[in-house]
Design an enzyme around this catalytic site. Structure first.
Site, PDB file in Angstrom:
ATOM      1  N   HIS A 157     -12.248  19.787 -36.853  1.00 45.67           N
ATOM      2  CA  HIS A 157     -12.291  19.639 -38.426  1.00 45.67           C
ATOM      3  C   HIS A 157     -10.744  20.113 -39.015  1.00 45.67           C
ATOM      4  CE1 HIS A 157     -14.267  21.774 -42.076  1.00 45.67           C
ATOM      5  NE2 HIS A 157     -13.998  20.381 -41.919  1.00 45.67           N
ATOM      6  N   ASN A 207     -15.918  26.171 -44.118  1.00 48.23           N
ATOM      7  CA  ASN A 207     -17.044  25.575 -45.381  1.00 48.23           C
ATOM      8  C   ASN A 207     -18.460  26.392 -45.441  1.00 48.23           C
ATOM      9  OD1 ASN A 207     -15.301  23.683 -45.616  1.00 48.23           O
ATOM     10  ND2 ASN A 207     -16.067  21.893 -44.389  1.00 48.23           N
TER      11      ASN A 207
HETATM   12  N1  CAA Z   1       2.239  15.912 -47.510  1.00 46.82           N
HETATM   13  C1  CAA Z   1       3.494  16.200 -46.774  1.00 46.82           C
HETATM   14  N2  CAA Z   1       3.785  18.501 -47.104  1.00 46.82           N
HETATM   15  C2  CAA Z   1       2.859  18.861 -48.779  1.00 46.82           C
HETATM   16  C3  CAA Z   1       1.553  17.749 -48.946  1.00 46.82           C
HETATM   17  C4  CAA Z   1       0.951  16.612 -47.678  1.00 46.82           C
HETATM   18  N3  CAA Z   1      -0.029  15.889 -48.563  1.00 46.82           N
HETATM   19  N4  CAA Z   1       0.843  18.849 -49.845  1.00 46.82           N
HETATM   20  C5  CAA Z   1       2.543  19.433 -49.864  1.00 46.82           C
HETATM   21  N5  CAA Z   1       3.346  19.763 -49.044  1.00 46.82           N
HETATM   22  C6  CAA Z   1       4.304  20.404 -48.686  1.00 46.82           C
HETATM   23  C7  CAA Z   1       4.989  19.980 -49.838  1.00 46.82           C
HETATM   24  O1  CAA Z   1       6.521  19.171 -49.410  1.00 46.82           O
HETATM   25  C8  CAA Z   1       5.475  21.793 -50.124  1.00 46.82           C
HETATM   26  O2  CAA Z   1       6.564  21.802 -49.400  1.00 46.82           O
HETATM   27  P1  CAA Z   1       7.899  22.990 -49.770  1.00 46.82           P
HETATM   28  O3  CAA Z   1       7.525  24.098 -49.766  1.00 46.82           O
HETATM   29  O4  CAA Z   1       8.451  22.842 -47.944  1.00 46.82           O
HETATM   30  O5  CAA Z   1       8.791  22.279 -50.179  1.00 46.82           O
HETATM   31  C9  CAA Z   1       4.243  22.467 -49.990  1.00 46.82           C
HETATM   32  O6  CAA Z   1       3.383  21.782 -49.404  1.00 46.82           O
HETATM   33  C10 CAA Z   1       4.313  22.916 -50.729  1.00 46.82           C
HETATM   34  O7  CAA Z   1       3.446  22.280 -52.022  1.00 46.82           O
HETATM   35  P2  CAA Z   1       3.457  21.969 -53.596  1.00 46.82           P
HETATM   36  O8  CAA Z   1       5.391  22.322 -54.249  1.00 46.82           O
HETATM   37  O9  CAA Z   1       4.051  20.408 -53.401  1.00 46.82           O
HETATM   38  O10 CAA Z   1       1.589  22.426 -54.047  1.00 46.82           O
HETATM   39  P3  CAA Z   1       1.369  24.105 -53.772  1.00 46.82           P
HETATM   40  O11 CAA Z   1       2.863  25.158 -52.976  1.00 46.82           O
HETATM   41  O12 CAA Z   1       0.786  24.143 -54.903  1.00 46.82           O
HETATM   42  O13 CAA Z   1       0.896  23.619 -52.334  1.00 46.82           O
HETATM   43  C11 CAA Z   1      -0.767  23.284 -51.870  1.00 46.82           C
HETATM   44  C12 CAA Z   1      -0.130  23.052 -52.229  1.00 46.82           C
HETATM   45  C13 CAA Z   1      -0.812  23.328 -49.531  1.00 46.82           C
HETATM   46  C14 CAA Z   1      -2.387  21.986 -50.620  1.00 46.82           C
HETATM   47  C15 CAA Z   1      -1.539  24.217 -51.786  1.00 46.82           C
HETATM   48  O14 CAA Z   1      -1.795  24.276 -53.258  1.00 46.82           O
HETATM   49  C16 CAA Z   1      -3.194  24.935 -50.616  1.00 46.82           C
HETATM   50  O15 CAA Z   1      -2.901  25.495 -49.505  1.00 46.82           O
HETATM   51  N6  CAA Z   1      -3.815  24.530 -51.157  1.00 46.82           N
HETATM   52  C17 CAA Z   1      -5.297  24.991 -50.821  1.00 46.82           C
HETATM   53  C18 CAA Z   1      -6.056  24.150 -50.148  1.00 46.82           C
HETATM   54  C19 CAA Z   1      -6.967  24.140 -49.277  1.00 46.82           C
HETATM   55  O16 CAA Z   1      -7.852  25.229 -49.335  1.00 46.82           O
HETATM   56  N7  CAA Z   1      -7.883  23.228 -48.197  1.00 46.82           N
HETATM   57  C20 CAA Z   1      -8.762  23.390 -47.327  1.00 46.82           C
HETATM   58  C21 CAA Z   1      -9.881  22.935 -48.560  1.00 46.82           C
HETATM   59  S1  CAA Z   1     -11.567  22.673 -47.828  1.00 46.82           S
HETATM   60  C22 CAA Z   1     -11.409  21.502 -46.637  1.00 46.82           C
HETATM   61  O17 CAA Z   1     -10.573  20.584 -46.513  1.00 46.82           O
HETATM   62  C23 CAA Z   1     -12.580  21.486 -45.595  1.00 46.82           C
HETATM   63  C24 CAA Z   1     -13.460  20.713 -46.044  1.00 46.82           C
HETATM   64  O18 CAA Z   1     -14.307  19.910 -45.616  1.00 46.82           O
HETATM   65  C25 CAA Z   1     -13.925  20.008 -47.192  1.00 46.82           C
HETATM   66  P1  NAD Z   2     -12.178   9.551 -48.187  1.00 47.22           P
HETATM   67  O1  NAD Z   2     -13.057   8.635 -49.412  1.00 47.22           O
HETATM   68  O2  NAD Z   2     -10.950   9.674 -48.286  1.00 47.22           O
HETATM   69  O3  NAD Z   2     -12.000   8.625 -46.527  1.00 47.22           O
HETATM   70  C1  NAD Z   2     -13.120   7.764 -46.399  1.00 47.22           C
HETATM   71  C2  NAD Z   2     -12.829   6.944 -45.867  1.00 47.22           C
HETATM   72  O4  NAD Z   2     -13.773   5.672 -45.194  1.00 47.22           O
HETATM   73  C3  NAD Z   2     -12.901   5.192 -46.756  1.00 47.22           C
HETATM   74  O5  NAD Z   2     -11.077   4.871 -46.656  1.00 47.22           O
HETATM   75  C4  NAD Z   2     -13.608   4.682 -46.381  1.00 47.22           C
HETATM   76  O6  NAD Z   2     -13.343   3.504 -46.441  1.00 47.22           O
HETATM   77  C5  NAD Z   2     -13.603   4.818 -45.126  1.00 47.22           C
HETATM   78  N1  NAD Z   2     -14.935   3.961 -44.367  1.00 47.22           N
HETATM   79  C6  NAD Z   2     -16.009   4.251 -44.979  1.00 47.22           C
HETATM   80  N2  NAD Z   2     -17.035   3.380 -43.494  1.00 47.22           N
HETATM   81  C7  NAD Z   2     -16.101   3.131 -42.239  1.00 47.22           C
HETATM   82  C8  NAD Z   2     -16.203   2.787 -41.413  1.00 47.22           C
HETATM   83  N3  NAD Z   2     -17.465   2.495 -41.032  1.00 47.22           N
HETATM   84  N4  NAD Z   2     -15.279   2.773 -40.613  1.00 47.22           N
HETATM   85  C9  NAD Z   2     -13.852   3.047 -41.126  1.00 47.22           C
HETATM   86  N5  NAD Z   2     -13.988   3.466 -42.257  1.00 47.22           N
HETATM   87  C10 NAD Z   2     -14.842   3.572 -42.473  1.00 47.22           C
HETATM   88  O7  NAD Z   2     -13.209  10.352 -47.769  1.00 47.22           O
HETATM   89  P2  NAD Z   2     -12.276  11.758 -46.488  1.00 47.22           P
HETATM   90  O8  NAD Z   2     -11.903  12.881 -48.345  1.00 47.22           O
HETATM   91  O9  NAD Z   2     -11.175  11.568 -45.654  1.00 47.22           O
HETATM   92  O10 NAD Z   2     -13.404  12.553 -45.696  1.00 47.22           O
HETATM   93  C11 NAD Z   2     -13.466  11.877 -44.778  1.00 47.22           C
HETATM   94  C12 NAD Z   2     -14.524  12.452 -43.692  1.00 47.22           C
HETATM   95  O11 NAD Z   2     -13.477  13.720 -43.359  1.00 47.22           O
HETATM   96  C13 NAD Z   2     -16.220  12.903 -44.218  1.00 47.22           C
HETATM   97  O12 NAD Z   2     -16.407  13.250 -43.572  1.00 47.22           O
HETATM   98  C14 NAD Z   2     -16.134  14.616 -45.025  1.00 47.22           C
HETATM   99  O13 NAD Z   2     -16.830  15.249 -45.012  1.00 47.22           O
HETATM  100  C15 NAD Z   2     -14.444  14.653 -43.993  1.00 47.22           C
HETATM  101  N6  NAD Z   2     -13.155  16.065 -44.777  1.00 47.22           N
HETATM  102  C16 NAD Z   2     -12.960  15.690 -45.782  1.00 47.22           C
HETATM  103  C17 NAD Z   2     -12.050  16.871 -46.282  1.00 47.22           C
HETATM  104  C18 NAD Z   2     -11.250  16.294 -48.073  1.00 47.22           C
HETATM  105  O14 NAD Z   2     -11.175  18.131 -48.540  1.00 47.22           O
HETATM  106  N7  NAD Z   2     -11.358  15.238 -48.185  1.00 47.22           N
HETATM  107  C19 NAD Z   2     -11.491  18.450 -45.924  1.00 47.22           C
HETATM  108  C20 NAD Z   2     -12.323  18.163 -43.998  1.00 47.22           C
HETATM  109  C21 NAD Z   2     -13.402  16.908 -43.836  1.00 47.22           C
END
Ligand code: CAA
Ligand code: NAD
Length: 306
Positions: A157, A207
């Site tokens: 994850h 999460n």
């Molecule tokens: N690719 C490469 N580098 C990236 C990037 C990307 N997509 N996004 C940001 N960066 C880098 C930038 O180049 C920058 O580097 P420098 O400081 O060296 O220049 C640095 O990261 C900071 O970026 P920004 O200045 O654009 O913006 P920021 O300081 O606001 O940081 C962030 C952006 C890292 C996203 C920060 O806001 C952050 O940590 N946010 C919280 C993210 C978080 O909590 N993620 C977990 C979500 S939950 C999850 O993912 C699980 C799930 O299952 C849903």
């Molecule tokens: P997203 O909607 O950006 O991307 C999903 C992709 O899966 C799409 O490009 C879609 O075309 C593709 N897809 C659907 N069915 C498919 C198949 N049968 N074969 C191949 N590709 C297929 O979603 P996301 O945010 O990248 O999330 C993907 C997974 O990661 C989910 O399980 C989500 O819960 C998990 N996740 C998401 C985050 C987040 O911050 N978004 C963080 C951690 C984990």
């Protein structure tokens, strides 16, 4: 060309090819960090458009990484990383030569189960399968695979944005063999991530804890105690979070947050998490999703990005 990572990590023993399914927000990031660590990465999605979208996300992100890890050699670094990627829409080609298969498709249990069962037939018998699910259980995602694959099926994850967030949670399902788990863990570390161990429980570590925090954030707004903008300001400036909860919802994707919310309701009904996590239900995210606002990816969510 240097590789990022805490120890300049490179490929784990015996692993050369990684298949990533789903070229969306997360799959593209996972494919990118694997390519940066030196693996050959087969990146698969359902259409050319989706695969090309993932490749575009990667190209933009690698350019940002290159500035930091390869100053003066940016072009060469980007070329090397992109050269490690093999975009495809053919699932059998993607898994055929892969030692690790990671699914990161939409958070839908049936789609994930069916994909993994189909991939099992084309994959090497000893390749390891992993899911990047946010809130489903690994044992559910692996349910339609045969026992031999379940012994090599875990959770990997990642966190958004994958190229930046340093953590990976490595989930051990009850059916997973020790040797496969250890290899998956080593693989996670080889991507330059700090890996943590967790059992196969709802939301794993991050999460599960974020769910309680996120829920309270929506309740503060729904009770009328504060606006969502002020909740974000408060948590950023008063508690040191890089993004407040509503900015983070938009960043993760409201469609994905909504699907995660549905999982919590199922877990509560199963008695695996307390009812208080979902009752009373919050309508903020479902309503925005209903209107087609998925956050940053559609240009509008809680905030307007247009
Ligand atoms: N690719 C490469 N580098 C990236 C990037 C990307 N997509 N996004 C940001 N960066 C880098 C930038 O180049 C920058 O580097 P420098 O400081 O060296 O220049 C640095 O990261 C900071 O970026 P920004 O200045 O654009 O913006 P920021 O300081 O606001 O940081 C962030 C952006 C890292 C996203 C920060 O806001 C952050 O940590 N946010 C919280 C993210 C978080 O909590 N993620 C977990 C979500 S939950 C999850 O993912 C699980 C799930 O299952 C849903
Ligand atoms: P997203 O909607 O950006 O991307 C999903 C992709 O899966 C799409 O490009 C879609 O075309 C593709 N897809 C659907 N069915 C498919 C198949 N049968 N074969 C191949 N590709 C297929 O979603 P996301 O945010 O990248 O999330 C993907 C997974 O990661 C989910 O399980 C989500 O819960 C998990 N996740 C998401 C985050 C987040 O911050 N978004 C963080 C951690 C984990």
């Amino acid at each position: 060309v240097p590789r990022p990572g805490k120890r300049g990590s490179g490929p784990a023993a015996g692993i050369n090819v990684v298949a990533v399914f789903g070229a969306g927000l997360m799959g593209s990031g996972i494919a990118q960090v694997a390519a940066q660590a030196g693996y050959t990465v087969n990146l698969a999605d359902v259409s050319d458009k989706a695969v090309q979208n993932g490749m575009k996300i990667i190209a933009r992100s690698v350019a940002r990484v290159a500035k930091k890890v390869a100053p003066g050699q940016e072009d060469e670094y980007v070329k090397t990383v992109l050269g490690n990627l093999r975009p495809t829409t053919d699932p059998s080609v993607a898994v055929g030569n892969a030692e690790i298969v990671i699914e990161s498709i939409v958070e839908n249990i049936e789609l994930k189960q069916n994909l993994m069962a189909a991939l099992d037939k084309h994959a090497k018998p000893d390749s390891i399968f992993a899911t990047n699910t946010s809130a489903l259980l690994v044992k559910e995602v692996s349910e339609k695979c045969p026992a031999a694959r379940k012994a090599r099926f875990g959770g990997l994850h990642f966190f958004n944005p994958v190229p930046v967030m340093r953590l990976v949670e490595v989930i051990r399902s009850d059916t997973m063999e020790d040797a496969a788990y250890d290899r998956l863990f080593e693989f996670g570390e080889s991507l330059g991530k700090v890996a943590v161990k967790c059992k196969d429980t709802p939301g794993f570590i991050v999460n599960r804890i974020l769910a309680a925090y996120n829920r309270e954030a929506t309740m503060v707004v729904e009770r009328g105690d504060a606006s969502f903008e002020d909740v974000d300001k408060a948590m950023e400036l008063g508690a040191g979070y890089p993004m407040g909860p509503f900015k983070l919802f938009d960043y993760v994707g409201l469609d994905t947050c909504n699907l995660i919310g549905m999982s919590w309701a199922i877990r509560a009904a199963q008695g695996l998490v307390p009812e208080s996590m979902v009752d009373p239900p919050s309508n903020m995210i479902p309503e925005l999703v209903e209107e087609g606002h998925f956050g940053r990816k559609t240009g509008r969510g809680f905030y307007d990005y247009s």
